[in-house]
Write a protein that holds these residues in place. Structure first.
Motif, mmCIF file in Angstrom:
data_model
loop_
_atom_site.group_PDB
_atom_site.id
_atom_site.type_symbol
_atom_site.label_atom_id
_atom_site.label_comp_id
_atom_site.label_asym_id
_atom_site.label_seq_id
_atom_site.Cartn_x
_atom_site.Cartn_y
_atom_site.Cartn_z
ATOM 1 N N ALA A 63 -6.552 45.878 40.998
ATOM 2 C CA ALA A 63 -7.204 45.351 39.658
ATOM 3 C C ALA A 63 -7.919 46.485 38.884
ATOM 4 N N ASP A 64 -8.654 47.089 39.636
ATOM 5 C CA ASP A 64 -9.278 48.449 39.046
ATOM 6 C C ASP A 64 -8.361 49.293 38.584
ATOM 7 N N ALA A 65 -7.305 49.429 39.323
ATOM 8 C CA ALA A 65 -6.342 50.601 38.739
ATOM 9 C C ALA A 65 -5.570 50.094 37.521
ATOM 10 N N ALA A 66 -5.396 48.956 37.592
ATOM 11 C CA ALA A 66 -4.679 48.373 36.341
ATOM 12 C C ALA A 66 -5.677 48.472 35.222
ATOM 13 N N MET A 67 -6.812 48.081 35.390
ATOM 14 C CA MET A 67 -7.820 48.172 34.371
ATOM 15 C C MET A 67 -7.800 49.567 33.577
ATOM 16 N N VAL A 68 -8.031 50.513 34.571
ATOM 17 C CA VAL A 68 -8.106 52.022 34.249
ATOM 18 C C VAL A 68 -6.726 52.344 33.573
ATOM 19 N N ALA A 69 -5.652 52.030 33.892
ATOM 20 C CA ALA A 69 -4.172 52.407 33.220
ATOM 21 C C ALA A 69 -4.280 51.810 31.755
ATOM 22 N N ASP A 70 -4.491 50.436 31.900
ATOM 23 C CA ASP A 70 -4.836 49.883 30.491
ATOM 24 C C ASP A 70 -5.531 50.653 29.608
ATOM 25 N N ARG A 71 -6.696 51.219 29.836
ATOM 26 C CA ARG A 71 -7.746 51.726 29.149
ATOM 27 C C ARG A 71 -7.120 53.340 28.683
ATOM 28 N N LEU A 72 -6.358 53.924 29.745
ATOM 29 C CA LEU A 72 -5.696 55.185 29.456
ATOM 30 C C LEU A 72 -4.617 55.081 28.395
ATOM 31 N N ALA A 73 -3.958 54.063 28.553
ATOM 32 C CA ALA A 73 -2.572 53.689 27.733
ATOM 33 C C ALA A 73 -3.254 53.337 26.286
ATOM 34 N N SER A 74 -4.302 52.980 26.018
ATOM 35 C CA SER A 74 -5.054 52.547 24.797
ATOM 36 C C SER A 74 -5.708 53.771 24.051
ATOM 37 N N ALA A 75 -6.212 54.961 25.045
ATOM 38 C CA ALA A 75 -6.752 56.116 24.474
ATOM 39 C C ALA A 75 -6.041 56.676 23.596
#
Length: 121
Positions: A63-75
């Motif tokens: 879940a943490d990895a998915a959240m980080v991936a979502d944030r990186l995708a929106s950066a």
């Protein structure tokens, strides 16, 4: 264990302490179960098998990895974000603030002057 499932029966801390060995054996035989410990219908702790605990940690990590991936995708991508003019203005403003602090009264060479041990300035 699904969050929509009715929680298992709760046992008191004193009963859990008195029957810990049998509770551990129960978890060994049924690793997917959980034992809720609490008083007055207020859950205070949960006993899990080690296998269930490891699965819980893995799920939390995913879940943490998915959240980080979502944030990186929106950066912003390289070249997006601040324009050169806006960046230059931020730098100029920061330099102006730095100069104002350096030129403040009572400052010489970046070291603040004040009274020495005898009270003289």
């Amino acid at each position: 264990m699904d969050s929509n499932v009715t929680p298992p029966e709760m046992i008191s801390p004193s009963r859990a302490a008195g029957t810990l060995r049998s509770l551990v054996k129960q978890l060994t035989q049924d690793p997917s179960s959980a034992i809720v410990i609490g008083e007055e219908d207020v859950p205070q702790a949960v006993l899990l098998s080690f296998d269930a605990f490891q699965k819980l940690l893995a799920a939390a990590g995913e879940a943490d990895a998915a959240m980080v991936a979502d944030r990186l995708a929106s950066a912003p991508q390289a070249g997006e974000g601040l324009s050169n003019a806006a960046l230059e203005q931020l730098i100029a403003d920061a330099e102006d603030d730095s100069t104002a602090v350096h030129d403040a009264p009572g400052r010489t060479g970046g070291v603040e002057r004040g009274p020495d041990a005898s009270g003289r300035a």
